[in-house]
Design a protein around this motif. Structure first.
Motif, PDB file in Angstrom:
ATOM      1  N   ARG A  50      21.542 -11.427 -59.270  1.00  0.00           N
ATOM      2  CA  ARG A  50      20.712 -11.010 -58.144  1.00  0.00           C
ATOM      3  C   ARG A  50      20.314 -12.240 -57.330  1.00  0.00           C
ATOM      4  O   ARG A  50      19.827 -13.228 -57.874  1.00  0.00           O
ATOM      5  N   GLY A  51      20.527 -12.179 -56.012  1.00  0.00           N
ATOM      6  CA  GLY A  51      20.115 -13.270 -55.134  1.00  0.00           C
ATOM      7  C   GLY A  51      21.040 -14.467 -55.192  1.00  0.00           C
ATOM      8  O   GLY A  51      22.042 -14.488 -55.900  1.00  0.00           O
ATOM      9  N   GLY A  52      20.699 -15.500 -54.409  1.00  0.00           N
ATOM     10  CA  GLY A  52      21.505 -16.719 -54.386  1.00  0.00           C
ATOM     11  C   GLY A  52      22.726 -16.566 -53.504  1.00  0.00           C
ATOM     12  O   GLY A  52      22.841 -15.633 -52.705  1.00  0.00           O
ATOM     13  N   GLU A  53      23.660 -17.487 -53.644  1.00  0.00           N
ATOM     14  CA  GLU A  53      24.858 -17.444 -52.823  1.00  0.00           C
ATOM     15  C   GLU A  53      25.720 -16.228 -53.163  1.00  0.00           C
ATOM     16  O   GLU A  53      25.668 -15.700 -54.272  1.00  0.00           O
ATOM     17  N   LYS A  54      26.522 -15.807 -52.203  1.00  0.00           N
ATOM     18  CA  LYS A  54      27.409 -14.661 -52.401  1.00  0.00           C
ATOM     19  C   LYS A  54      28.792 -15.179 -52.801  1.00  0.00           C
ATOM     20  O   LYS A  54      29.347 -16.041 -52.130  1.00  0.00           O
ATOM     21  N   VAL A  55      29.320 -14.615 -53.888  1.00  0.00           N
ATOM     22  CA  VAL A  55      30.565 -15.128 -54.478  1.00  0.00           C
ATOM     23  C   VAL A  55      31.713 -14.159 -54.250  1.00  0.00           C
ATOM     24  O   VAL A  55      31.625 -12.979 -54.618  1.00  0.00           O
ATOM     25  N   ILE A  56      32.777 -14.668 -53.639  1.00  0.00           N
ATOM     26  CA  ILE A  56      34.050 -13.950 -53.570  1.00  0.00           C
ATOM     27  C   ILE A  56      34.927 -14.499 -54.692  1.00  0.00           C
ATOM     28  O   ILE A  56      35.068 -15.711 -54.845  1.00  0.00           O
ATOM     29  N   LEU A  57      35.524 -13.619 -55.475  1.00  0.00           N
ATOM     30  CA  LEU A  57      36.365 -14.034 -56.596  1.00  0.00           C
ATOM     31  C   LEU A  57      37.802 -13.603 -56.361  1.00  0.00           C
ATOM     32  O   LEU A  57      38.072 -12.500 -55.876  1.00  0.00           O
ATOM     33  N   CYS A  58      38.738 -14.475 -56.724  1.00  0.00           N
ATOM     34  CA  CYS A  58      40.151 -14.126 -56.759  1.00  0.00           C
ATOM     35  C   CYS A  58      40.733 -14.645 -58.067  1.00  0.00           C
ATOM     36  O   CYS A  58      40.560 -15.825 -58.394  1.00  0.00           O
ATOM     37  N   VAL A  59      41.377 -13.787 -58.819  1.00  0.00           N
ATOM     38  CA  VAL A  59      42.048 -14.167 -60.066  1.00  0.00           C
ATOM     39  C   VAL A  59      43.534 -13.879 -59.871  1.00  0.00           C
ATOM     40  O   VAL A  59      43.938 -12.730 -59.723  1.00  0.00           O
ATOM     41  N   ALA A  60      44.340 -14.936 -59.840  1.00  0.00           N
ATOM     42  CA  ALA A  60      45.761 -14.748 -59.536  1.00  0.00           C
ATOM     43  C   ALA A  60      46.538 -16.012 -59.855  1.00  0.00           C
ATOM     44  O   ALA A  60      45.979 -17.119 -59.866  1.00  0.00           O
ATOM     45  N   ARG A  61      47.829 -15.838 -60.099  1.00  0.00           N
ATOM     46  CA  ARG A  61      48.720 -16.986 -60.148  1.00  0.00           C
ATOM     47  C   ARG A  61      48.792 -17.576 -58.747  1.00  0.00           C
ATOM     48  O   ARG A  61      48.882 -16.837 -57.756  1.00  0.00           O
ATOM     49  N   LEU A  62      48.741 -18.902 -58.646  1.00  0.00           N
ATOM     50  CA  LEU A  62      48.656 -19.541 -57.339  1.00  0.00           C
ATOM     51  C   LEU A  62      50.043 -19.746 -56.737  1.00  0.00           C
ATOM     52  O   LEU A  62      50.622 -20.830 -56.766  1.00  0.00           O
ATOM     53  N   GLU A  63      50.565 -18.653 -56.217  1.00  0.00           N
ATOM     54  CA  GLU A  63      51.802 -18.630 -55.455  1.00  0.00           C
ATOM     55  C   GLU A  63      51.447 -18.241 -54.019  1.00  0.00           C
ATOM     56  O   GLU A  63      50.453 -17.553 -53.777  1.00  0.00           O
ATOM     57  N   LYS A  64      52.270 -18.630 -53.074  1.00  0.00           N
ATOM     58  CA  LYS A  64      51.962 -18.346 -51.668  1.00  0.00           C
ATOM     59  C   LYS A  64      51.827 -16.852 -51.412  1.00  0.00           C
ATOM     60  O   LYS A  64      50.966 -16.401 -50.651  1.00  0.00           O
ATOM     61  N   TYR A  65      52.676 -16.037 -52.081  1.00  0.00           N
ATOM     62  CA  TYR A  65      52.664 -14.603 -51.815  1.00  0.00           C
ATOM     63  C   TYR A  65      51.379 -13.911 -52.268  1.00  0.00           C
ATOM     64  O   TYR A  65      51.093 -12.774 -51.875  1.00  0.00           O
ATOM     65  N   LYS A  66      50.561 -14.612 -53.082  1.00  0.00           N
ATOM     66  CA  LYS A  66      49.303 -14.030 -53.540  1.00  0.00           C
ATOM     67  C   LYS A  66      48.223 -14.017 -52.456  1.00  0.00           C
ATOM     68  O   LYS A  66      47.215 -13.328 -52.581  1.00  0.00           O
ATOM     69  N   GLY A  67      48.408 -14.806 -51.387  1.00  0.00           N
ATOM     70  CA  GLY A  67      47.536 -14.702 -50.220  1.00  0.00           C
ATOM     71  C   GLY A  67      46.185 -15.382 -50.310  1.00  0.00           C
ATOM     72  O   GLY A  67      45.289 -15.088 -49.505  1.00  0.00           O
ATOM     73  N   VAL A  68      46.009 -16.304 -51.235  1.00  0.00           N
ATOM     74  CA  VAL A  68      44.713 -16.992 -51.358  1.00  0.00           C
ATOM     75  C   VAL A  68      44.402 -17.793 -50.093  1.00  0.00           C
ATOM     76  O   VAL A  68      43.235 -17.978 -49.722  1.00  0.00           O
TER      77      VAL A  68
END
Length: 354
Positions: A187-205
């Motif tokens: 609750r509160g504080g900074e807002k976190v966006i999470l992405c869990v993925a293999r770091l390949e270009k097609y993953k769109g990070v």
């Protein structure tokens, strides 16, 4: 029943195939002799060990840029020992161990879970897929049953390989809801966006990193994964001046990963190719809203209530607007399969051949 699961990579390595094989193997091991036959290009993992009643045997392999997984040792072992198993269950069209299992088929029955994306993830890999398709047809021909994890994957398989529909079955991946018990949303504080993925270009990070420049300073991005595109992503954070708002993690203990799913305000996966996306199931199980690219099997997650789609290729301004509207949104009623279901449905297939 003696069953071998053949895959390119296995726990403690992280990925959709690795998770699928681990979860079903450990559940099936309660009543059957389960072996995982896999590879280890790093050479750092034990050659043989038992993990939660599952016998794991790893073979040396060469996996340039984390692909293909050439392994003479695994191929030789399968040729010499396939007949000793009742079922050989091969995984992953996109790596060679499944082909080895088909080439080595003897008196055993062969089940094949494709985890099929339809092509390579770079121009070079896509070109290689043209000749490889003629080799890989052997896997489908030899398989007694072909398992797909989504409707999208089945339609792609049927289109590209013209299989007998009676040979193909859909068994969705699961999620272990009990794992998320005891974790609390922050609750509160900074807002976190999470992405869990293999770091390949097609993953769109890269789209997520670009979108941070459209979002307020209290929005940060956490990326869990490793892969050949990581250095490019790190350079992009510096170029855009958002390096202090992006944190990269890898090799997290399972408990820490579950906590990240739970504490995140939003989960985003902008991948061009997915056969299922276990990470979406786990994010939703953690009651975290999701944004996905409207591509491949990811479209099957979009419901406009808990999971929201964005067209591909991603418009970064549109992504920024969608993030602002969805971040920290409450997650409603869910329909998720559990791994017990997945293992039970697979066991029905195995028993057809016993």
């Amino acid at each position: 029943m003696r069953i071998a699961q053949v895959c390119h990579s296995y726990h403690p390595c992280i990925g959709g195939v690795e998770t699928n094989v681990k979860e079903i193997s450990e559940r099936l091991a309660t009543g059957h002799d389960i072996s995982v036959l896999t590879t280890d290009p790093s050479g750092k993992l034990p050659r043989e060990e038992t993990i939660n009643s599952v016998s794991v045997r790893r073979f040396k392999s060469w996996a340039p840029n984390g692909a293909y997984y050439f392994s003479k040792g695994l191929k030789r072992y399968l040729i010499e020992n396939s007949k000793d198993y009742d079922i050989v269950h091969a995984h992953n069209y996109h790596a060679l161990p499944a082909l080895y299992a088909a080439q080595a088929k003897d008196s055993n029955k062969l089940v094949f879970t494709t985890h099929y994306h339809g092509g390579g993830h770079t121009l070079f890999r896509s070109l290689l897929h043209i000749p490889y398709k003629y080799l890989a047809k052997k896997i489908f021909e030899k398989a007694d049953r072909v398992v797909c994890v989504s409707n999208y994957e089945k339609s792609l398989i049927m289109k590209n390989f013209k299989l007998d529909a009676k040979k193909v079955v859909i068994i969705q991946n699961g999620v272990d809801m009990k794992e998320f018990e005891g974790f609390q949303k922050k609750r509160g504080g900074e807002k976190v966006i999470l992405c869990v993925a293999r770091l390949e270009k097609y993953k769109g990070v890269q789209y997520l990193i670009q979108a941070l420049t459209r979002l307020s300073q209290d929005v940060v991005l956490e990326v869990v994964g490793e892969g050949p595109h990581k250095e490019s992503l790190v350079r992009l954070t510096r170029k855009l001046g958002v390096e202090s708002r992006v944190k990269f993690f890898q090799d997290l203990p399972r408990k820490d990963l579950l906590q990240k799913y739970t504490r995140a305000d939003l989960f985003v996966l902008l991948s061009k190719y997915e056969a299922f996306a276990i990470s979406i199931a786990e994010a939703l199980a953690a009651r975290t809203p999701c944004i996905v690219a409207n591509t491949s099997a990811l479209t099957e997650w979009v419901d406009g209530r808990n999971c929201f789609g964005i067209e591909y290729p991603v418009d970064v301004d549109e992504l920024g607007n969608l993030v602002r509207n969805v971040i920290a949104k409450d997650v409603g009623k869910l329909k998720l399969y559990d791994w017990e279901y997945t293992a039970r449905e697979l066991m029905k297939i195995y028993e057809e051949f016993s």
